[in-house]
Design an enzyme around this catalytic site. Structure first.
Site, short mmCIF file in Angstrom:
data_model
loop_
_atom_site.label_atom_id
_atom_site.label_comp_id
_atom_site.label_asym_id
_atom_site.label_seq_id
_atom_site.Cartn_x
_atom_site.Cartn_y
_atom_site.Cartn_z
N ASN A 49 0.85 -1.32 -0.10
CA ASN A 49 0.13 0.14 -0.04
C ASN A 49 1.00 1.27 0.16
O ASN A 49 1.85 1.61 0.87
CB ASN A 49 -1.08 -0.05 1.25
CG ASN A 49 -1.95 1.26 1.16
OD1 ASN A 49 -2.90 1.28 0.33
ND2 ASN A 49 -1.38 2.26 2.01
N GLU A 50 0.58 2.16 -0.98
CA GLU A 50 1.42 3.43 -1.20
C GLU A 50 2.86 3.40 -0.45
O GLU A 50 3.20 3.78 0.29
CB GLU A 50 0.55 4.50 -0.37
CG GLU A 50 -0.80 4.66 -0.81
CD GLU A 50 -1.43 5.76 -0.20
OE1 GLU A 50 -2.57 6.09 -0.66
OE2 GLU A 50 -1.10 6.16 1.03
N CYS A 105 15.15 4.09 4.60
CA CYS A 105 15.94 3.56 5.68
C CYS A 105 17.26 3.86 5.62
O CYS A 105 17.91 3.80 4.40
CB CYS A 105 15.61 2.05 5.87
SG CYS A 105 16.38 1.42 7.38
N CYS A 142 21.33 -0.76 4.50
CA CYS A 142 21.09 0.15 3.74
C CYS A 142 22.30 0.81 3.21
O CYS A 142 22.45 0.83 2.03
CB CYS A 142 19.89 1.10 3.99
SG CYS A 142 18.26 0.18 4.22
N GLU A 168 -8.06 4.64 -5.05
CA GLU A 168 -8.47 5.24 -3.92
C GLU A 168 -9.01 6.65 -4.18
O GLU A 168 -8.18 7.55 -4.93
CB GLU A 168 -7.48 5.20 -2.54
CG GLU A 168 -7.12 4.08 -2.18
CD GLU A 168 -6.20 4.00 -0.87
OE1 GLU A 168 -6.24 5.36 -0.36
OE2 GLU A 168 -5.64 3.20 -0.46
N GLU A 191 -7.91 7.28 11.60
CA GLU A 191 -8.98 7.57 10.14
C GLU A 191 -10.52 7.42 10.67
O GLU A 191 -11.14 6.85 9.71
CB GLU A 191 -8.62 6.65 8.96
CG GLU A 191 -7.15 7.00 8.61
CD GLU A 191 -6.78 6.11 7.32
OE1 GLU A 191 -6.03 6.65 6.51
OE2 GLU A 191 -6.72 4.85 7.63
N LYS A 192 -10.88 7.42 11.88
CA LYS A 192 -12.59 7.52 12.29
C LYS A 192 -13.02 8.50 11.63
O LYS A 192 -14.35 8.36 11.43
CB LYS A 192 -12.30 7.22 13.66
CG LYS A 192 -11.84 8.53 14.41
CD LYS A 192 -12.25 8.18 16.01
CE LYS A 192 -11.56 9.34 16.81
NZ LYS A 192 -10.12 9.51 16.73
N HIS A 204 -12.01 9.99 8.51
CA HIS A 204 -11.89 9.94 7.01
C HIS A 204 -13.31 9.46 6.50
O HIS A 204 -13.89 8.75 6.69
CB HIS A 204 -10.76 8.89 6.89
CG HIS A 204 -10.50 9.18 5.38
ND1 HIS A 204 -11.01 9.06 4.05
CD2 HIS A 204 -8.97 9.72 5.04
CE1 HIS A 204 -10.32 9.33 3.15
NE2 HIS A 204 -9.03 9.64 3.54
#
Length: 688
Positions: free
Chosen positions: A156-157, A162, A167, A314, A362-363, A365
């Site tokens: 997701n997105e 890092c 890395c 989305e 996100e309640k 959103h």
């Protein structure tokens, strides 16, 4: 132009649905049962599921619980609803962070993050990759051939970076492969500046606010490395699921994360997905036209990656909860903004989210189903009505977009120009500059692609390259050939400045473009708000155009080397000097704009003249579109579908040409004029 196949042969219609999070409601069986009824009532046919479900799928290491997912997917299959099944790597479980803290990211300050948020994991970590492979494989074994599943939704997105030691070492190895020797790195990055020369590979570290930030070649290569490492992680995920059902299309949802070169990521995907969250009704004058053009530009970028339809994965059916001011969509805007995506090539309209979360961040959103839990809301009715309309647009599924103009938009250039310390450290406004040029075509109703310098240029009549600051010699040669062979090329101030490692081109700017443009840009300066200048067309050499426009923010002093002046500066020691030039080369022409012009009208007039001169095709060729009204076209090669959209602040009347139009939804003939209310849209069809 022939039709493309639908995203899934199981569902050869416009996709309409949302992100669905049934794991949040496992203690509320009545809610889950009600969801199916409401989905059908809302005319939804697809849901994205499992995006952040890892701990529900694997509550402790090695113990998997799929019974809840079985019930949801089986219920979908029984009710004619389909699913994009997500891999859950976007948010790891707390048990993993506690047991294996090495999977958590390290910031540029070299401090490891605590557990929390999402995408808080290291893309280089072999342990995290192993854990992702395990859960993905379990999902694929169980669901890759489930009748309700029509595709994979990878993570997701993707985004973030890092700076852990794994890395750092991977970055050094990446540099070894690219440059082979330290001497090559030192020259490419010009490290003799400030005595920053590296004498051992281990001395190279990622940029940090309390370390190195002033070697621009390092900054640029670090961004490239992070992008490639993220893409490699995505490829790793794809590899864990692909073989279980090669017919399932694979996507991942993008959201304009600046740290990833989406053009390269797109090559690994079967279908492109985009998350769009415009802040409609945000301006004081309630003028959404600029934002509409900005949103359209990103849709065209997504479509251009593969030159075929994409998914709007989305959007919000009402408002977000994270914009500075969360506004509700005004009446008509949900339909208009959703169909805007379709007009630019989307074969879906999907939302975040289906049902509002009861708690956490996100309640509040926007969602299709509010906390009231029923269908008698304005938002639900808007969604249901749109779903019904989308059901009448099946013939548009798979159609393409005919384009003859392209805007150059490279991630390397974007990163480099925004990192440069020079003419305008208060904000170079690269994206806004691209929008200035793109918007002119949008206002004119001329479809455009957004491409990279390495893409095929020959398929276009006109190519526009705003602020092409970073350009390779080879790409400069390809642009010269494009012009010589009859193409029209337009670029601006602050172009042709550096090469691929951010070293300035020697021999005069605009570097590899100097011969093509027929000019030499001697000096460039940033202008204060108090600095007043303007440019004036020379009517005898600029298609008869006239008028004076404001020059602001950036201006260049340009010498002619074969080009002619179309517009000149009005005042200061710039007065009479070239501000807009044209150079004939071979069978084509190259234009150079030496200053940033404030007024939209300038760009519309300029590109209207260039478009008519080069024979570009307008969506409504005989219609004069008011500012804020646009027309976009999709076609199967036989029939064309024209989406006429009103993002202005007033009702508009559009005069149509004499072609035989029909209303795509009703099938009724349309002639004479179109009446568009505020936030109005009309879809009309004609023979190609």
């Amino acid at each position: 132009m022939a039709k493309f196949p639908p995203i899934s042969s199981k569902l050869p219609v416009m996709l309409h649905g949302a992100d669905y999070n049934p794991e949040q409601w496992s203690d509320y069986p009545e809610v889950l049962a009600e969801d199916i009824r409401l989905m059908k009532l809302a005319n939804c046919n697809v849901m994205s599921i499992g995006i952040f479900s890892w701990v529900k799928l694997e509550p402790e290491e090695g113990r998997f619980t799929f019974d809840w997912m079985d019930r949801v997917l089986n219920s979908f299959a029984d009710n004619g609803i389909y699913a994009f099944l997500a891999t859950p790597s976007g948010a790891r479980p707390a048990w993993m962070s506690a047991k294996y803290p090495e999977v958590l990211r390290v910031g540029s300050n070299r401090v490891r993050n605590l557990h929390g948020f999402r995408h808080n994991h290291c893309y280089t970590s072999s342990l995290y990759r192993d854990k992702v492979a395990i859960i993905n494989t379990e999902l694929a074994i169980r669901y890759a051939n489930h009748p309700a599943v029509i595709g994979w939704h990878i993570s997701n997105e993707f985004g973030g970076e890092c700076h852990c030691e794994d890395c750092q070492q991977a970055f050094r190895e990446w540099l070894r492969r690219k440059y082979e020797t330290l001497d090559a790195v030192n020259h490419a990055w010009w490290t003799t500046f400030w005595s920053h020369t590296y004498t051992a590979w281990e001395q190279i570290e990622s940029p940090s606010s309390h370390g190195e930030t002033q070697v621009h070649g390092l900054n640029l290569d670090w961004k490239r490395f992070v992008s490639e490492q993220t893409i490699d992680f995505c490829k790793h995920e794809i590899g864990t699921v692909r073989g279980f059902n090669p017919e399932l299309p694979i996507t991942t949802n993008m959201h304009m994360i600046e740290g990833i070169d989406y053009r390269k990521l797109a090559k690994e995907l079967d279908v492109i997905s985009w998350d769009a969250y415009p802040d409609w009704h945000y301006t004081e004058d309630d003028d959404d036209s600029r934002l509409a053009a900005w949103t359209a530009m990103h849709y065209d970028l997504m479509r251009s990656f593969k030159n075929k339809p994409f998914l709007l994965m989305e959007s919000t059916p009402s408002m977000t909860n994270w914009q500075s001011v969360s506004k509700l969509k005004r009446p008509g805007m949900h339909k208009l903004s959703s169909l805007q995506a379709v007009s630019h090539g989307a074969d879906s309209v999907q939302y975040f989210q289906w049902r509002k979360s009861r708690g956490s961040s996100e309640k509040f959103h926007g969602a299709v189903v509010d906390h009231s839990g029923q269908e008698n809301t304005r938002v639900f009715q808007d969604v249901a009505q749109l779903g019904e309309l989308l059901g009448n647009l099946a013939e548009i599924v798979g159609t393409g977009t005919p384009t003859e103009v392209a805007i150059l938009f490279d991630w390397d250039n974007r990163w480099a120009v925004k990192d440069a310390q020079g003419i305008r450290n208060s904000g170079i406004r690269f994206e806004e500059t691209v929008l200035q040029h793109y918007r002119a075509f949008w206002e004119l109703g001329i479809p455009a692609d957004l491409i990279g310098t390495e893409d095929n240029l020959s398929k276009y009549k006109v190519i526009v390259a705003p602020m092409l600051y970073l350009i390779r010699e080879a790409d400069g040669e390809r642009i010269r050939q494009f012009v010589e062979q009859g193409g029209t090329f337009v670029t601006t101030y602050w172009s042709g400045i550096v090469n691929e490692t951010d070293l300035c081109h020697l021999g005069g700017f605009p570097g590899p473009l100097r011969g093509t443009l027929g000019i030499w840009a001697e000096e460039t300066e940033g202008l204060h708000a108090r600095d007043s200048n303007g440019i004036v067309f020379r009517p005898e050499s600029a298609w008869g155009l006239s008028g004076e426009y404001a020059a602001h923010e950036i201006a260049e002093l340009v010498h002619l080397e074969g080009a002619e002046i179309l517009a000149e500066y009005k005042s200061d020691f710039y007065a009479g000097r070239p501000a807009l030039t044209r150079h004939s080369l071979g069978n084509g022409k190259a234009y150079y704009l030496a200053t940033r012009v404030k007024e939209l009208d300038f760009y519309v007039k300029l590109y209207d003249a260039i478009s008519r001169e080069t024979g570009l095709r307008y969506a409504l060729p005989e219609s004069e579109l008011p500012q804020g009204v646009t027309a976009q076209v999709r076609t199967d090669g036989v029939r064309e579908y024209v989406f006429v959209q009103n993002f202005s602040r007033a009702e508009q009347t559009i005069r149509l040409d004499s072609q035989g139009y029909t209303d795509v939804v009703t099938g009724q003939p349309v002639s004479g004029t179109l009446e568009l209310p505020v936030h109005g849209i009309s879809i009309i069809g004609r023979s190609r």
